[in-house]
Write a protein that holds these residues in place. Sequence first.
Motif, PDB file in Angstrom:
ATOM      1  N   THR A 199     -39.731  32.534  13.849  1.00 55.78           N
ATOM      2  CA  THR A 199     -39.478  33.909  14.278  1.00 55.78           C
ATOM      3  C   THR A 199     -38.165  34.342  13.642  1.00 55.78           C
ATOM      4  OG1 THR A 199     -40.611  33.650  16.401  1.00 55.78           O
ATOM      5  CG2 THR A 199     -39.047  35.459  16.211  1.00 55.78           C
ATOM      6  N   ILE A 200     -38.179  35.475  12.954  1.00 51.87           N
ATOM      7  CA  ILE A 200     -36.965  35.995  12.336  1.00 51.87           C
ATOM      8  C   ILE A 200     -36.779  37.449  12.724  1.00 51.87           C
ATOM      9  CG2 ILE A 200     -37.130  34.428  10.360  1.00 51.87           C
ATOM     10  CD1 ILE A 200     -38.084  36.809   8.680  1.00 51.87           C
ATOM     11  N   LYS A 201     -35.561  37.927  12.595  1.00 50.43           N
ATOM     12  CA  LYS A 201     -35.252  39.336  12.843  1.00 50.43           C
ATOM     13  C   LYS A 201     -34.746  39.958  11.552  1.00 50.43           C
ATOM     14  CE  LYS A 201     -34.258  38.778  17.778  1.00 50.43           C
ATOM     15  NZ  LYS A 201     -35.441  39.541  18.225  1.00 50.43           N
ATOM     16  N   ILE A 202     -35.291  41.123  11.222  1.00 50.84           N
ATOM     17  CA  ILE A 202     -34.963  41.799   9.965  1.00 50.84           C
ATOM     18  C   ILE A 202     -34.390  43.172  10.283  1.00 50.84           C
ATOM     19  CG2 ILE A 202     -35.855  42.666   7.774  1.00 50.84           C
ATOM     20  CD1 ILE A 202     -38.220  40.709   8.118  1.00 50.84           C
ATOM     21  N   SER A 203     -33.268  43.500   9.660  1.00 47.42           N
ATOM     22  CA  SER A 203     -32.690  44.834   9.811  1.00 47.42           C
ATOM     23  C   SER A 203     -32.789  45.574   8.490  1.00 47.42           C
ATOM     24  CB  SER A 203     -31.226  44.736  10.258  1.00 47.42           C
ATOM     25  OG  SER A 203     -30.451  44.045   9.287  1.00 47.42           O
ATOM     26  N   VAL A 204     -32.753  46.876   8.540  1.00 50.87           N
ATOM     27  CA  VAL A 204     -32.876  47.716   7.355  1.00 50.87           C
ATOM     28  C   VAL A 204     -31.613  48.532   7.173  1.00 50.87           C
ATOM     29  CG1 VAL A 204     -34.190  49.563   6.242  1.00 50.87           C
ATOM     30  CG2 VAL A 204     -35.385  47.839   7.611  1.00 50.87           C
ATOM     31  N   ASN A 205     -31.040  48.458   5.980  1.00 46.83           N
ATOM     32  CA  ASN A 205     -29.858  49.229   5.623  1.00 46.83           C
ATOM     33  C   ASN A 205     -30.276  50.343   4.669  1.00 46.83           C
ATOM     34  OD1 ASN A 205     -27.447  50.144   4.257  1.00 46.83           O
ATOM     35  ND2 ASN A 205     -26.402  48.328   5.059  1.00 46.83           N
ATOM     36  N   ALA A 206     -29.797  51.539   4.918  1.00 48.19           N
ATOM     37  CA  ALA A 206     -30.202  52.699   4.121  1.00 48.19           C
ATOM     38  C   ALA A 206     -29.872  52.538   2.641  1.00 48.19           C
ATOM     39  CB  ALA A 206     -29.552  53.962   4.669  1.00 48.19           C
ATOM     40  N   GLU A 207     -28.843  51.758   2.300  1.00 47.88           N
ATOM     41  CA  GLU A 207     -28.427  51.603   0.913  1.00 47.88           C
ATOM     42  C   GLU A 207     -28.870  50.273   0.306  1.00 47.88           C
ATOM     43  OE1 GLU A 207     -27.052  54.125  -0.719  1.00 47.88           O
ATOM     44  OE2 GLU A 207     -27.248  55.259   1.148  1.00 47.88           O
ATOM     45  N   ALA A 208     -29.694  49.511   1.025  1.00 48.52           N
ATOM     46  CA  ALA A 208     -30.112  48.188   0.560  1.00 48.52           C
ATOM     47  C   ALA A 208     -31.436  48.263  -0.207  1.00 48.52           C
ATOM     48  CB  ALA A 208     -30.250  47.234   1.746  1.00 48.52           C
ATOM     49  N   PRO A 209     -31.716  47.245  -1.031  1.00 48.92           N
ATOM     50  CA  PRO A 209     -32.996  47.205  -1.746  1.00 48.92           C
ATOM     51  C   PRO A 209     -34.131  46.775  -0.831  1.00 48.92           C
ATOM     52  CG  PRO A 209     -31.726  45.244  -2.228  1.00 48.92           C
ATOM     53  CD  PRO A 209     -30.837  46.126  -1.396  1.00 48.92           C
ATOM     54  N   ALA A 210     -35.352  46.777  -1.358  1.00 49.31           N
ATOM     55  CA  ALA A 210     -36.520  46.313  -0.604  1.00 49.31           C
ATOM     56  C   ALA A 210     -36.337  44.841  -0.240  1.00 49.31           C
ATOM     57  CB  ALA A 210     -37.783  46.512  -1.430  1.00 49.31           C
ATOM     58  N   GLN A 211     -37.046  44.396   0.801  1.00 49.11           N
ATOM     59  CA  GLN A 211     -36.986  43.009   1.240  1.00 49.11           C
ATOM     60  C   GLN A 211     -38.367  42.376   1.127  1.00 49.11           C
ATOM     61  OE1 GLN A 211     -34.283  42.322   4.780  1.00 49.11           O
ATOM     62  NE2 GLN A 211     -34.486  44.541   4.956  1.00 49.11           N
ATOM     63  N   TYR A 212     -38.403  41.083   0.786  1.00 51.41           N
ATOM     64  CA  TYR A 212     -39.656  40.393   0.512  1.00 51.41           C
ATOM     65  C   TYR A 212     -39.710  39.063   1.272  1.00 51.41           C
ATOM     66  CZ  TYR A 212     -39.403  43.527  -3.564  1.00 51.41           C
ATOM     67  OH  TYR A 212     -39.276  44.613  -4.385  1.00 51.41           O
ATOM     68  N   PHE A 213     -40.850  38.807   1.935  1.00 50.35           N
ATOM     69  CA  PHE A 213     -41.023  37.567   2.693  1.00 50.35           C
ATOM     70  C   PHE A 213     -42.432  37.024   2.474  1.00 50.35           C
ATOM     71  CE2 PHE A 213     -37.827  40.083   4.807  1.00 50.35           C
ATOM     72  CZ  PHE A 213     -36.823  39.165   5.095  1.00 50.35           C
ATOM     73  N   GLN A 214     -42.540  35.704   2.398  1.00 47.99           N
ATOM     74  CA  GLN A 214     -43.845  35.070   2.279  1.00 47.99           C
ATOM     75  C   GLN A 214     -44.078  34.168   3.490  1.00 47.99           C
ATOM     76  OE1 GLN A 214     -44.710  32.774  -1.322  1.00 47.99           O
ATOM     77  NE2 GLN A 214     -46.827  33.460  -1.171  1.00 47.99           N
ATOM     78  N   VAL A 215     -45.302  34.241   4.025  1.00 46.07           N
ATOM     79  CA  VAL A 215     -45.671  33.455   5.195  1.00 46.07           C
ATOM     80  C   VAL A 215     -46.593  32.334   4.759  1.00 46.07           C
ATOM     81  CG1 VAL A 215     -46.678  33.526   7.512  1.00 46.07           C
ATOM     82  CG2 VAL A 215     -45.542  35.558   6.573  1.00 46.07           C
ATOM     83  N   SER A 216     -46.265  31.113   5.129  1.00 43.04           N
ATOM     84  CA  SER A 216     -47.082  29.981   4.706  1.00 43.04           C
ATOM     85  C   SER A 216     -46.983  28.857   5.717  1.00 43.04           C
ATOM     86  CB  SER A 216     -46.629  29.472   3.331  1.00 43.04           C
ATOM     87  OG  SER A 216     -47.361  28.325   2.963  1.00 43.04           O
ATOM     88  N   ALA A 217     -48.149  28.269   6.032  1.00 40.09           N
ATOM     89  CA  ALA A 217     -48.172  27.113   6.929  1.00 40.09           C
ATOM     90  C   ALA A 217     -47.706  25.870   6.202  1.00 40.09           C
ATOM     91  CB  ALA A 217     -49.582  26.900   7.469  1.00 40.09           C
ATOM     92  N   ALA A 218     -47.807  25.881   4.881  1.00 47.91           N
ATOM     93  CA  ALA A 218     -47.390  24.731   4.081  1.00 47.91           C
ATOM     94  C   ALA A 218     -45.913  24.846   3.736  1.00 47.91           C
ATOM     95  CB  ALA A 218     -48.220  24.646   2.803  1.00 47.91           C
ATOM     96  N   LYS A 219     -45.288  23.715   3.461  1.00 46.40           N
ATOM     97  CA  LYS A 219     -43.886  23.702   3.062  1.00 46.40           C
ATOM     98  C   LYS A 219     -43.766  24.228   1.646  1.00 46.40           C
ATOM     99  CE  LYS A 219     -39.851  20.709   2.603  1.00 46.40           C
ATOM    100  NZ  LYS A 219     -39.347  19.332   2.699  1.00 46.40           N
ATOM    101  N   ILE A 220     -42.913  25.215   1.432  1.00 44.84           N
ATOM    102  CA  ILE A 220     -42.715  25.799   0.117  1.00 44.84           C
ATOM    103  C   ILE A 220     -41.391  25.315  -0.438  1.00 44.84           C
ATOM    104  CG2 ILE A 220     -42.493  27.935  -1.197  1.00 44.84           C
ATOM    105  CD1 ILE A 220     -44.098  29.329   0.912  1.00 44.84           C
ATOM    106  N   LYS A 221     -41.408  24.797  -1.644  1.00 41.25           N
ATOM    107  CA  LYS A 221     -40.192  24.290  -2.269  1.00 41.25           C
ATOM    108  C   LYS A 221     -39.475  25.393  -3.022  1.00 41.25           C
ATOM    109  CE  LYS A 221     -42.002  19.614  -2.945  1.00 41.25           C
ATOM    110  NZ  LYS A 221     -42.315  18.565  -3.941  1.00 41.25           N
ATOM    111  N   SER A 222     -38.168  25.359  -3.015  1.00 43.83           N
ATOM    112  CA  SER A 222     -37.396  26.293  -3.818  1.00 43.83           C
ATOM    113  C   SER A 222     -37.633  26.014  -5.291  1.00 43.83           C
ATOM    114  CB  SER A 222     -35.899  26.158  -3.509  1.00 43.83           C
ATOM    115  OG  SER A 222     -35.635  26.492  -2.176  1.00 43.83           O
TER     116      SER A 222
END
Length: 227
Positions: free
Chosen positions: A170-193
Motif C-alpha cells: 500500500t502506497i500513498k501518492i501526492s500530486v504537485n502542480a509543477e511535477a512531471p507524470a508519475q509511473y508505477f507498475q504492479v506485479s506479484a513477482a519480484k522485479i529486479k532493478s
Amino acid sequence: MKIKNIALFIFVMAFTFVNAQNVYLSKVEKVKENIDKYFYKIDPKNSAAEYLGEIDVQGFSNDDVAVFAKIYKKAKEIGANAFSYKPFESVDEKIQPFNPANYRLELYFVAKDELSKPSDLIYFFSSSSKPQTISINKKEYTLPPRSFTAIKGIPGEIYTVSTKKFLGSTIKISVNAEAPAQYFQVSAAKIKSNTYGEPGINLKSGDIVGLNRSFGDFLTMIYIENK
C-alpha cells in the motif's frame, strides 16, 4: 545422433529462432552530440524535435526492461533523447495495429525545456504476464497483462494505492502542480532493478514499483491502455 534427439534439436532451434529478438538502427539521418540520460516519448507533430533516425524491433520478449535497455543503448549511439512510434502501413496505405513482435521507432533530439513540462497524470501498469488488481482510493481496477490505466491527479490530493493482496503493498501518492507524470507498475513477482545503469526501474515498494519517466513512456507505447 538418434532421430528422436535430432527432432528435439530442430524443435529447440526453431523455437529459439522464432523467439529471437533483434533491435537495430535501421536508419541514421544525423548524429547529435549530447550526454542526456533521459529518453521520452513525444508527438513529433506538436514538437520542434530534430529527427535523427529510426530503430526497428523484431521478435517478442516479455522482459520489457531488457528490451528497453537495448533500445535505449541504440538511441544513445546517435544522441537521441526522445522517440515516437512509427506505425507500419499496408499496401493499401492502411495503418497497421501495433505489433509487439515487430515495430519501429523514430528517434529525435529535443531541447530539455520542451521535455520538462509538468503533468498531473498517474500511470499504473500491469505485469507483462499476469493480470493485476489494484485499489485507488477504494476504487478497484483490474488490469489485464501488458495493459495500463492512467488517472488525472488533483494537486494537493493524496491517493492511496493498494494491491489488495495478503501482505501486499500500500502506497500513498501526492500530486504537485509543477511535477512531471508519475509511473508505477504492479506485479506479484519480484522485479529486479535494471543493472545497466540507465533509465528503468528506480524505486521499490513491495509489489508496487515506481518507474522513471523514460521507461514509463516506453510502456505506454507497448502496453494497451485500459480505459
